[in-house]
Write a protein that holds these residues in place. Structure first.
Motif, mmCIF file in Angstrom:
data_model
loop_
_atom_site.group_PDB
_atom_site.id
_atom_site.type_symbol
_atom_site.label_atom_id
_atom_site.label_comp_id
_atom_site.label_asym_id
_atom_site.label_seq_id
_atom_site.Cartn_x
_atom_site.Cartn_y
_atom_site.Cartn_z
ATOM 1 N N PRO A 52 0.950 -1.170 -0.229
ATOM 2 C CA PRO A 52 0.007 0.034 0.076
ATOM 3 C C PRO A 52 0.756 1.300 -0.022
ATOM 4 N N VAL A 53 0.452 2.282 -0.775
ATOM 5 C CA VAL A 53 1.413 3.235 -0.777
ATOM 6 C C VAL A 53 1.277 4.282 0.172
ATOM 7 N N PRO A 54 2.403 4.567 0.979
ATOM 8 C CA PRO A 54 2.526 5.577 1.867
ATOM 9 C C PRO A 54 1.854 6.921 1.680
ATOM 10 N N ARG A 55 1.160 7.535 2.489
ATOM 11 C CA ARG A 55 0.472 8.807 2.053
ATOM 12 C C ARG A 55 0.599 9.920 3.029
ATOM 13 N N GLY A 56 0.555 11.023 2.779
ATOM 14 C CA GLY A 56 0.592 12.171 3.572
ATOM 15 C C GLY A 56 1.797 13.027 2.780
ATOM 16 N N LEU A 57 2.484 13.585 3.988
ATOM 17 C CA LEU A 57 3.878 14.305 3.914
ATOM 18 C C LEU A 57 5.116 13.433 3.377
ATOM 19 N N VAL A 58 4.770 12.765 2.169
ATOM 20 C CA VAL A 58 5.920 11.944 1.782
ATOM 21 C C VAL A 58 6.186 11.986 0.107
ATOM 22 N N GLY A 59 7.379 11.488 -0.316
ATOM 23 C CA GLY A 59 7.486 11.769 -1.603
ATOM 24 C C GLY A 59 7.309 12.956 -2.139
ATOM 25 N N ALA A 60 6.796 12.978 -3.303
ATOM 26 C CA ALA A 60 6.482 14.278 -3.959
ATOM 27 C C ALA A 60 5.626 15.147 -3.386
ATOM 28 N N GLY A 61 4.718 14.694 -2.154
ATOM 29 C CA GLY A 61 3.984 15.463 -1.609
ATOM 30 C C GLY A 61 4.552 16.152 -0.156
ATOM 31 N N THR A 62 5.462 15.832 0.043
ATOM 32 C CA THR A 62 6.141 16.410 1.268
ATOM 33 C C THR A 62 6.073 17.749 1.446
ATOM 34 N N GLY A 63 6.514 18.454 0.407
ATOM 35 C CA GLY A 63 6.351 19.921 0.384
ATOM 36 C C GLY A 63 5.147 20.561 -0.345
ATOM 37 N N ALA A 64 4.133 19.855 -0.890
ATOM 38 C CA ALA A 64 2.982 20.322 -1.390
ATOM 39 C C ALA A 64 2.115 21.158 -0.432
ATOM 40 N N THR A 65 1.487 22.131 -0.979
ATOM 41 C CA THR A 65 0.495 22.863 0.021
ATOM 42 C C THR A 65 -0.602 23.381 -0.748
ATOM 43 N N ALA A 66 -1.653 23.870 -0.119
ATOM 44 C CA ALA A 66 -3.014 24.249 -0.784
ATOM 45 C C ALA A 66 -3.451 25.512 -0.270
ATOM 46 N N GLY A 67 -4.458 26.231 -1.028
ATOM 47 C CA GLY A 67 -4.956 27.325 -0.617
ATOM 48 C C GLY A 67 -4.374 28.402 -0.199
ATOM 49 N N LYS A 68 -3.515 28.790 -1.197
ATOM 50 C CA LYS A 68 -2.365 29.819 -1.232
ATOM 51 C C LYS A 68 -2.668 31.310 -1.617
ATOM 52 N N TYR A 69 -3.797 31.457 -2.076
ATOM 53 C CA TYR A 69 -4.313 32.650 -2.740
ATOM 54 C C TYR A 69 -4.113 33.649 -1.648
ATOM 55 N N LEU A 70 -4.090 33.375 -0.442
ATOM 56 C CA LEU A 70 -4.033 34.600 0.539
ATOM 57 C C LEU A 70 -2.561 34.845 1.000
ATOM 58 N N GLY A 71 -1.606 33.561 0.559
ATOM 59 C CA GLY A 71 -0.205 33.334 1.041
ATOM 60 C C GLY A 71 -0.095 32.231 2.067
ATOM 61 N N GLY A 72 0.973 31.724 2.069
ATOM 62 C CA GLY A 72 1.235 30.676 2.952
ATOM 63 C C GLY A 72 0.564 29.390 2.401
ATOM 64 N N GLY A 73 -0.400 29.118 2.983
ATOM 65 C CA GLY A 73 -1.180 27.660 2.561
ATOM 66 C C GLY A 73 -0.967 26.685 3.713
ATOM 67 N N VAL A 74 -1.838 25.650 3.340
ATOM 68 C CA VAL A 74 -1.849 24.426 4.436
ATOM 69 C C VAL A 74 -1.199 23.288 3.620
ATOM 70 N N PRO A 75 -0.649 22.403 4.362
ATOM 71 C CA PRO A 75 -0.313 21.114 3.873
ATOM 72 C C PRO A 75 -1.311 20.428 2.706
ATOM 73 N N GLY A 76 -0.852 19.829 1.774
ATOM 74 C CA GLY A 76 -1.511 19.475 0.628
ATOM 75 C C GLY A 76 -1.210 17.940 0.715
ATOM 76 N N GLY A 77 -0.127 17.443 0.456
ATOM 77 C CA GLY A 77 0.320 16.015 0.709
ATOM 78 C C GLY A 77 -0.032 15.244 -0.555
ATOM 79 N N LEU A 78 0.353 13.886 -0.281
ATOM 80 C CA LEU A 78 0.251 12.922 -1.344
ATOM 81 C C LEU A 78 -0.911 12.074 -0.995
ATOM 82 N N GLY A 79 -1.831 11.687 -1.908
ATOM 83 C CA GLY A 79 -2.820 10.504 -1.514
ATOM 84 C C GLY A 79 -3.100 9.606 -2.658
ATOM 85 N N SER A 80 -3.586 8.488 -2.325
ATOM 86 C CA SER A 80 -3.927 7.417 -3.224
ATOM 87 C C SER A 80 -4.962 6.482 -2.783
ATOM 88 N N VAL A 81 -5.875 6.398 -3.862
ATOM 89 C CA VAL A 81 -6.800 5.301 -3.551
ATOM 90 C C VAL A 81 -7.124 4.280 -4.805
#
Length: 297
Positions: free
Chosen positions: A138-167
């Motif tokens: 099973p694929v490890p998910r969250g703040l791993v791999g290419a998702g380690t530095g991924a963030t979301a909701g940045k239109y006001l600056g900053g952002g929150v963790p976006g991560g890596l997911g799999s289903v």
């Protein structure tokens, strides 16, 4: 049904990560079956960062690829594909030419240089590590791999963790797996349209101009069912459409979204309408899974 409810629940595909939690970057490799996978892609937004993406156009000769690299590090991270190529060459995997087998490894990047350390990026050694450690677990998910530095909701600056997911989704004997690296400027929405990640007030709520901030969501969808290259492309377009259901706003002037569809072609073709529905549901679920896994490591 498979007990593995991630992309690697589709037989023949393996996933490996390299993660640097201090520098907050990483890369993820999807290894195809040794004979390769029929593949195509859809790229939306003004600035997608890719390697060998043009090979995936339906008018190009090559139909099968041997691995897919998703990586942080912006354009620097594309060099990690060289390490994947090295591992595949050692294993005798690649497109046969008169003098050698040439592994075909398209790649796509997110911009994460402003999250951790801009001077540490995935390279050949890191791509090699991800390829050598890839497995059908099973694929490890969250703040791993290419998702380690991924963030979301940045239109006001900053952002929150976006991560890596799999289903993995399965219906009427048709199975698709999806993997998402979630790095959009927009908010991520939950199943009822509420805000799952991001400020939730929409662009224009404050005097913030994104400027050169780079944002990208990367999607990979795999299936065993036989698809032509053109059919892979149409499903990649469907995957892009699904992003508009789960990210708001999506496909903005500051996003460079990439969606890949890979077919192992080991099972007969499936009903195309069912496949489109499963691909879109899987993309939405993988994006939400990334955010939830990043929030609860």
């Amino acid at each position: 049904m498979s007990e593995n409810r991630t992309l690697t629940g589709v037989p023949g595909f393996q996933v490996g990560h390299w993660t640097d939690t201090q520098a907050r970057t990483g890369c993820t490799v999807i290894l195809c079956p040794p004979e390769g996978a029929v593949a195509s892609a859809s790229f939306l937004g003004p600035s997608p960062g890719t390697r060998e993406g043009v090979l995936l156009s339906t008018d190009k000769k090559i139909e099968r690829i041997h691995a897919l690299l998703l990586t942080g590090g912006s354009a620097f991270g594309l060099s990690a594909a060289g390490g994947v190529v090295r591992v595949l060459e050692e294993r005798g995997v690649g497109h046969q030419t008169p003098w050698a087998r040439v592994p075909l490894v398209p790649a796509a990047v997110i911009y994460d240089l402003g999250v951790g350390r801009a001077d540490i990026r995935p390279g050949e050694a890191q791509g090699e590590h991800a390829a050598r450690t890839a497995s059908a677990d099973p694929v490890p998910r969250g703040l791993v791999g290419a998702g380690t530095g991924a963030t979301a909701g940045k239109y006001l600056g900053g952002g929150v963790p976006g991560g890596l997911g799999s289903v993995l989704l399965e219906r009427h004997g048709v199975r698709v797996g999806a993997l998402a690296v979630v790095n959009p400027i927009g908010d991520v929405l939950d199943e009822r349209g509420g805000v799952l990640a991001g400020p939730g007030v929409g662009p224009g709520a404050a005097a913030f101009t994104p400027g050169d901030v780079q944002n990208t969501t990367l999607i990979a969808v795999v299936t065993e069912h036989t698809l032509s290259k053109g059919e892979c492309r149409r499903l990649a377009d469907a995957a892009q459409a699904a992003l508009a259901r789960v990210i708001h706003p999506s496909h903005t002037p500051w996003d460079g979204d990439s969606a890949f569809v890979l077919s192992a072609a080991t099972l007969p073709p499936a009903d195309p309408l069912l496949l489109v529905a499963l691909v879109q549901e899987a993309v939405c679920a993988a994006v939400r899974d990334a955010v939830r896994a990043a929030r609860n490591p």
